[in-house]
Every structure is written in structure tokens, then in C-alpha cells.
Motif scaffolding. Structure first.
Motif, PDB file in Angstrom:
ATOM      1  N   GLY A 186      -8.333  15.666 -15.649  1.00 57.62           N
ATOM      2  CA  GLY A 186      -9.418  15.856 -14.697  1.00 57.62           C
ATOM      3  C   GLY A 186      -8.938  15.635 -13.275  1.00 57.62           C
ATOM      4  O   GLY A 186      -7.737  15.636 -12.998  1.00 57.62           O
ATOM      5  N   THR A 187      -9.892  15.432 -12.386  1.00 57.68           N
ATOM      6  CA  THR A 187      -9.561  15.181 -10.979  1.00 57.68           C
ATOM      7  C   THR A 187     -10.206  13.862 -10.538  1.00 57.68           C
ATOM      8  O   THR A 187     -11.088  13.842  -9.668  1.00 57.68           O
ATOM      9  CB  THR A 187     -10.038  16.334 -10.081  1.00 57.68           C
ATOM     10  OG1 THR A 187     -11.438  16.569 -10.316  1.00 57.68           O
ATOM     11  CG2 THR A 187      -9.257  17.601 -10.356  1.00 57.68           C
ATOM     12  N   PRO A 188      -9.807  12.771 -11.157  1.00 58.50           N
ATOM     13  CA  PRO A 188     -10.433  11.483 -10.835  1.00 58.50           C
ATOM     14  C   PRO A 188      -9.960  10.925  -9.498  1.00 58.50           C
ATOM     15  O   PRO A 188      -8.973  11.386  -8.913  1.00 58.50           O
ATOM     16  CB  PRO A 188      -9.947  10.589 -11.977  1.00 58.50           C
ATOM     17  CG  PRO A 188      -8.580  11.131 -12.289  1.00 58.50           C
ATOM     18  CD  PRO A 188      -8.730  12.616 -12.157  1.00 58.50           C
ATOM     19  N   VAL A 189     -10.663   9.918  -9.039  1.00 59.42           N
ATOM     20  CA  VAL A 189     -10.141   9.057  -7.991  1.00 59.42           C
ATOM     21  C   VAL A 189      -8.995   8.259  -8.599  1.00 59.42           C
ATOM     22  O   VAL A 189      -9.135   7.710  -9.695  1.00 59.42           O
ATOM     23  CB  VAL A 189     -11.227   8.086  -7.476  1.00 59.42           C
ATOM     24  CG1 VAL A 189     -10.637   7.101  -6.460  1.00 59.42           C
ATOM     25  CG2 VAL A 189     -12.388   8.851  -6.863  1.00 59.42           C
ATOM     26  N   VAL A 190      -7.851   8.204  -7.926  1.00 55.17           N
ATOM     27  CA  VAL A 190      -6.723   7.408  -8.377  1.00 55.17           C
ATOM     28  C   VAL A 190      -6.496   6.285  -7.378  1.00 55.17           C
ATOM     29  O   VAL A 190      -6.202   6.540  -6.203  1.00 55.17           O
ATOM     30  CB  VAL A 190      -5.444   8.250  -8.534  1.00 55.17           C
ATOM     31  CG1 VAL A 190      -4.260   7.364  -8.909  1.00 55.17           C
ATOM     32  CG2 VAL A 190      -5.645   9.324  -9.591  1.00 55.17           C
ATOM     33  N   ILE A 191      -6.682   5.052  -7.838  1.00 53.15           N
ATOM     34  CA  ILE A 191      -6.504   3.880  -6.990  1.00 53.15           C
ATOM     35  C   ILE A 191      -5.080   3.376  -7.172  1.00 53.15           C
ATOM     36  O   ILE A 191      -4.712   2.896  -8.237  1.00 53.15           O
ATOM     37  CB  ILE A 191      -7.491   2.758  -7.358  1.00 53.15           C
ATOM     38  CG1 ILE A 191      -8.929   3.275  -7.378  1.00 53.15           C
ATOM     39  CG2 ILE A 191      -7.350   1.583  -6.388  1.00 53.15           C
ATOM     40  CD1 ILE A 191      -9.909   2.300  -8.035  1.00 53.15           C
ATOM     41  N   LEU A 192      -4.270   3.498  -6.134  1.00 47.84           N
ATOM     42  CA  LEU A 192      -2.914   2.951  -6.156  1.00 47.84           C
ATOM     43  C   LEU A 192      -3.016   1.474  -5.818  1.00 47.84           C
ATOM     44  O   LEU A 192      -3.416   1.097  -4.708  1.00 47.84           O
ATOM     45  CB  LEU A 192      -2.037   3.684  -5.144  1.00 47.84           C
ATOM     46  CG  LEU A 192      -1.884   5.194  -5.384  1.00 47.84           C
ATOM     47  CD1 LEU A 192      -1.168   5.852  -4.212  1.00 47.84           C
ATOM     48  CD2 LEU A 192      -1.164   5.469  -6.692  1.00 47.84           C
ATOM     49  N   THR A 193      -2.690   0.635  -6.786  1.00 48.36           N
ATOM     50  CA  THR A 193      -2.886  -0.789  -6.601  1.00 48.36           C
ATOM     51  C   THR A 193      -1.651  -1.543  -7.053  1.00 48.36           C
ATOM     52  O   THR A 193      -0.633  -0.956  -7.376  1.00 48.36           O
ATOM     53  CB  THR A 193      -4.162  -1.256  -7.344  1.00 48.36           C
ATOM     54  OG1 THR A 193      -4.411  -2.626  -7.067  1.00 48.36           O
ATOM     55  CG2 THR A 193      -4.057  -1.050  -8.850  1.00 48.36           C
ATOM     56  N   GLY A 194      -1.702  -2.864  -7.064  1.00 47.69           N
ATOM     57  CA  GLY A 194      -0.566  -3.677  -7.436  1.00 47.69           C
ATOM     58  C   GLY A 194      -1.033  -5.003  -7.986  1.00 47.69           C
ATOM     59  O   GLY A 194      -2.132  -5.097  -8.538  1.00 47.69           O
ATOM     60  N   GLY A 195      -0.208  -6.044  -7.723  1.00 48.12           N
ATOM     61  CA  GLY A 195       0.761  -6.188  -6.675  1.00 48.12           C
ATOM     62  C   GLY A 195       0.321  -5.617  -5.326  1.00 48.12           C
ATOM     63  O   GLY A 195      -0.851  -5.488  -5.013  1.00 48.12           O
ATOM     64  N   GLU A 196       1.337  -5.281  -4.554  1.00 47.70           N
ATOM     65  CA  GLU A 196       1.127  -4.705  -3.229  1.00 47.70           C
ATOM     66  C   GLU A 196       1.817  -3.345  -3.201  1.00 47.70           C
ATOM     67  O   GLU A 196       3.037  -3.258  -3.151  1.00 47.70           O
ATOM     68  CB  GLU A 196       1.698  -5.623  -2.142  1.00 47.70           C
ATOM     69  CG  GLU A 196       1.673  -5.045  -0.737  1.00 47.70           C
ATOM     70  CD  GLU A 196       0.326  -4.471  -0.360  1.00 47.70           C
ATOM     71  OE1 GLU A 196       0.270  -3.272  -0.024  1.00 47.70           O
ATOM     72  OE2 GLU A 196      -0.679  -5.214  -0.407  1.00 47.70           O
ATOM     73  N   PRO A 197       1.029  -2.259  -3.263  1.00 43.16           N
ATOM     74  CA  PRO A 197       1.626  -0.925  -3.380  1.00 43.16           C
ATOM     75  C   PRO A 197       2.539  -0.530  -2.230  1.00 43.16           C
ATOM     76  O   PRO A 197       3.449   0.285  -2.421  1.00 43.16           O
ATOM     77  CB  PRO A 197       0.412   0.002  -3.482  1.00 43.16           C
ATOM     78  CG  PRO A 197      -0.760  -0.802  -3.036  1.00 43.16           C
ATOM     79  CD  PRO A 197      -0.443  -2.221  -3.314  1.00 43.16           C
ATOM     80  N   TYR A 198       2.310  -1.102  -1.045  1.00 38.17           N
ATOM     81  CA  TYR A 198       3.178  -0.751   0.084  1.00 38.17           C
ATOM     82  C   TYR A 198       4.592  -1.302  -0.062  1.00 38.17           C
ATOM     83  O   TYR A 198       5.472  -0.967   0.740  1.00 38.17           O
ATOM     84  CB  TYR A 198       2.562  -1.218   1.402  1.00 38.17           C
ATOM     85  CG  TYR A 198       1.445  -0.336   1.902  1.00 38.17           C
ATOM     86  CD1 TYR A 198       1.617   1.038   2.035  1.00 38.17           C
ATOM     87  CD2 TYR A 198       0.203  -0.875   2.250  1.00 38.17           C
ATOM     88  CE1 TYR A 198       0.587   1.846   2.498  1.00 38.17           C
ATOM     89  CE2 TYR A 198      -0.824  -0.074   2.706  1.00 38.17           C
ATOM     90  CZ  TYR A 198      -0.624   1.294   2.828  1.00 38.17           C
ATOM     91  OH  TYR A 198      -1.652   2.100   3.292  1.00 38.17           O
ATOM     92  N   LEU A 199       4.845  -2.114  -1.074  1.00 36.72           N
ATOM     93  CA  LEU A 199       6.211  -2.578  -1.312  1.00 36.72           C
ATOM     94  C   LEU A 199       7.068  -1.497  -1.972  1.00 36.72           C
ATOM     95  O   LEU A 199       8.290  -1.647  -2.047  1.00 36.72           O
ATOM     96  CB  LEU A 199       6.204  -3.846  -2.166  1.00 36.72           C
ATOM     97  CG  LEU A 199       5.564  -5.087  -1.526  1.00 36.72           C
ATOM     98  CD1 LEU A 199       5.734  -6.303  -2.433  1.00 36.72           C
ATOM     99  CD2 LEU A 199       6.151  -5.371  -0.149  1.00 36.72           C
ATOM    100  N   ARG A 200       6.442  -0.419  -2.444  1.00 36.78           N
ATOM    101  CA  ARG A 200       7.207   0.716  -2.974  1.00 36.78           C
ATOM    102  C   ARG A 200       7.531   1.675  -1.831  1.00 36.78           C
ATOM    103  O   ARG A 200       6.618   2.175  -1.154  1.00 36.78           O
ATOM    104  CB  ARG A 200       6.422   1.466  -4.055  1.00 36.78           C
ATOM    105  CG  ARG A 200       6.452   0.797  -5.407  1.00 36.78           C
ATOM    106  CD  ARG A 200       5.943   1.756  -6.474  1.00 36.78           C
ATOM    107  NE  ARG A 200       6.889   2.844  -6.729  1.00 36.78           N
ATOM    108  CZ  ARG A 200       7.368   3.165  -7.925  1.00 36.78           C
ATOM    109  NH1 ARG A 200       7.005   2.469  -8.992  1.00 36.78           N
ATOM    110  NH2 ARG A 200       8.190   4.171  -8.069  1.00 36.78           N
TER     111      ARG A 200
END
Length: 369
Positions: A64-78
Motif C-alpha cells: 500500500g501507500t502508508p505513512v512510514v515513520i522513520l524512528t529509532g533510536g535517533e534516525p539522524y544518526l544514519r
């Protein structure tokens, strides 16, 4: 009274994927007291490579086309976070990101906008530095979060404030909402503590059922006048309160946001799922039970065939007062709290003050002929 065949069918939720929370890394620069993952600086073994992350985006887009929440931890560390977010955006997914805000510079905020991330959430758990920093476990966390918010504002990135509610900050929630309004947030989302990970150490600070109920009634009343989008998460009873009080007040439900619609309480397994940093698919981040591993099955296979997801979609199998509650379709109770309290994810929600009425018998059409 057990539901008959007609009612049982009406109590099976459709599998419509609306939202995925993806723990893209478990590494974090903070040590928050309530962290479900007990995250620390890392690195953690088994995290996905960039290519594997892009492949997972493809797999999600097949469903589908869901909302994808990029989370962590702290995602900005990638370092590859912007490439992954941009790829998801290209595939038609609505990419959002959850951060503690402390690593955000003007450059990071600008890259966030360029990657097509539609909204970011920043966690604020105290009305000032003293309360927030104590909760987050790092001096300067409040100042860092505020600096990150200002960077997002300069870059034109929409943001919301998230707050985990416990006994230690329940008296500050009104002030935190006022803070969110003052700084130009799009919304304020409150999360009622689920005692998992490091959060187990705060189990004694979780608010009780009566305070839980009062807080959600306050939140409803606040929604009548606040310019913010207010949403209660890990608090499925809010949907019972919203429905009852909206009906009493003659109020229509607010139009759904493109990012967070008013659907139902616990969405785990029916319209929402969580993917861990090593590819374990779960009903949510707080309900850490293995519904399938991406190293062994495709995301689509897990979503459509997991027995645990099937159990969660079948409301007729819910137990205790959740099973006999007339609001089961719009609430469902917190399955993670049920699991933590009893070891049974279908048991009744332990932090619910409402005593359900007997569900009315279903209307069965007459037999013709």
C-alpha cells in the motif's frame, strides 16, 4: 453473551495498512528513562544496509501507500537517512520522521525538506529544561531540542510535539501544549506510558486508570479550542471518549489529517505495524512479539499471513471487559499493556476505568421465503 456468526464477522477488522513505524536504527545519543528499546549509542549488529533499506521500501509499497515513520533510536544518526526517505517519497509513501531534535542543524533540516519528509516529531516531556532533561537523561536536551525546532522552522519543515505522559509530568501537560502552540507546532501528540524497555523502571510512575481517564477527558476538552492537531497515542480509550462526548455535544469528528486520521484506538496488526532494527515485524514497538522476520519472509507475506495479526484483527477473540465492550471496534484496548500485565495480547486493557455495558444483540435479517 458470545457473539453469533453474523456479529463475529462484523468484528473482524480489514487488513488495511495505513502506517508503519520503522526503527531504522536503535543507536541513540540520549538515554531516555521511558525508552521502549533501552537505546544507547551503539552500534547495533544486524541493522539493515542502505540497499536492504531501499528493498524494504519496495516491499512496503507493494502492500500500500502508508505513512512510514522513520524512528529509532535517533534516525539522524544514519548517514543514509535522507537517501532512504527520498526513495520512499519517490515510491509514493508518505515519509515522516521522529527525532529528539538535539542533532538537528540548519543543514540537516534543509536536507530533511529536500528528501520529501512531510513532518517531523520532536519529543518534549517537560515544560522546561529541568523536567525535560531529567526525563531524557542528558543535560542540555531541552535546549538542543528547541534549537532543532528553530532549524526546522527556518527550513519550512512541518513539526509536531510528542509527549510521553507519566506521573512525573502529568501536571505539566497543559503547559507543554501551550509551549507547542507558542512555537508554531502543527500538533501535540500525547503517549500514555507503556512500561517496556527502560520504561519498565518507570512502571511505578505510570498514571492509574482514573488519572488516565481524567487526562483523556481533559485532552478532548482541549481539542475544542486548541489550534493544534491533538492526538492521543497508546491511549485507545480516547476514541471511546471522543465518540461519546462528540455525540453528546453534537460535534462532528474533525476531517482526517493527511498524516494522522481519526480511525480507531489500537491499530496494531490491522492498520499499523512496527519493524525493528533487525527486521522483526511486530504489532507495535511496545508489543515486542515476533510476527515474522524479513530475513525469512517478505513484508507482504508477514502482513497478510501472520497468525498474531489475524488474532488482533479478530475482535471476537478479545477477552475480559474488552471482549464485551460496546466500544471494542473504535477502542480495542492497548494490546501491549495487556501483554505486559498478563502475557496474553488478547486480554483486557489493564488501565481502563470504563465498565462496559452489555453489547446489544446484532440485528439479523429475516429469512425470506
Amino acid at each position: 453473551m458470545k457473539p453469533d456468526a453474523t456479529e463475529r464477522h462484523s468484528l473482524i477488522l480489514p487488513a488495511r495498512l495505513q502506517m508503519v513505524a520503522w526503527e531504522i536504527t536503535r543507536s541513540c545519543n540520549l538515554a531516555c528513562l521511558h525508552c521502549r528499546a533501552a537505546s544507547k549509542s551503539g552500534p547495533y549488529e544486524g541493522e539493515f544496509s542502505t540497499d536492504r533499506c531501499l528493498g524494504l521500501i519496495d516491499e512496503i509499497a507493494e502492500v500500500g501507500t502508508p505513512v512510514v515513520i522513520l524512528t529509532g533510536g535517533e534516525p539522524y544518526l544514519r548517514e543514509d537517512i535522507f537517501r532512504i526517505a527520498a526513495y520512499g517519497n519517490e515510491k509514493g509513501l508518505r515519509m515522516v520522521l521522529a527525532t529528539n531534535g538535539t542533532t538537528v542543524t540548519d543543514s540537516i533540516a534543509e536536507k530533511t525538506r529536500e528528501a520529501g519528509i512531510k513532518r517531523v516529531s520532536i519529543s518534549i516531556d517537560g515544560a522546561d529544561a529541568r523536567g525535560h532533561d531529567a526525563f531524557r537523561g542528558v543535560p542540555g536536551a531541552f535546549e538542543g531540542a528547541c534549537a532543532g525546532i528553530e532549524a526546522f522552522k527556518r527550513a519550512g519543515v512541518e513539526f509536531q510535539i510528542n509527549t510521553t505522559v507519566t506521573d512525573r509530568n502529568i501536571g505539566e501537560i497543559d503547559r507543554i501544549t501551550a509551549f507547542a502552540e507558542a512555537i508554531g507546532a502543527a500538533g501535540h501528540h500525547i503517549f500514555l506510558l507503556v512500561p517496556t524497555g527502560r520504561g519498565k523502571d518507570l512502571a511505578g510512575q505510570a498514571i492509574g486508570a482514573d488519572d488516565y481517564e481524567r487526562t483523556l477527558h481533559w485532552f478532548y476538552e482541549k481539542s475544542l479550542s486548541s489550534p493544534l492537531q491533538l492526538k492521543a497515542t497508546c491511549a485507545p480509550q480516547y476514541y471511546r471518549i471522543f465518540r461519546k462526548r462528540s455525540t453528546e455535544n453534537g460535534r462532528r469528528e474533525a476531517p482526517p489529517s493527511p498524516l494522522h486520521s481519526m480511525t480507531r484506538g489500537c491499530m496494531g496488526g490491522s492498520s499499523f505495524c512496527f519493524i525493528s532494527h533487525v527486521g522483526q515485524v511486530q504489532p507495535c514497538g511496545f508489543l515486542e512479539i515476533d510476527c515474522g522476520r524479513l530475513a525469512e519472509q517478505s513484508f507482504s507475506d508477514i502482513w497478510h499471513t501472520s497468525k498474531i495479526f489475524a488474532d488482533l484483527r479478530n475482535l471476537a477473540g478479545y477477552k475480559g471487559k474488552c471482549g464485551r465492550c460496546e466500544f471494542i471496534k473504535i477502542c480495542g484496548g492497548c494490546r501491549a499493556r495487556a501483554w505486559e500485565a498478563s502475557g496474553d495480547y488478547l486480554a483486557e486493557e489493564p488501565l481502563c476505568a470504563y465498565e462496559p455495558k452489555k453489547r446489544p444483540a446484532p440485528k439479523i435479517p429475516p429469512i425470506e421465503g
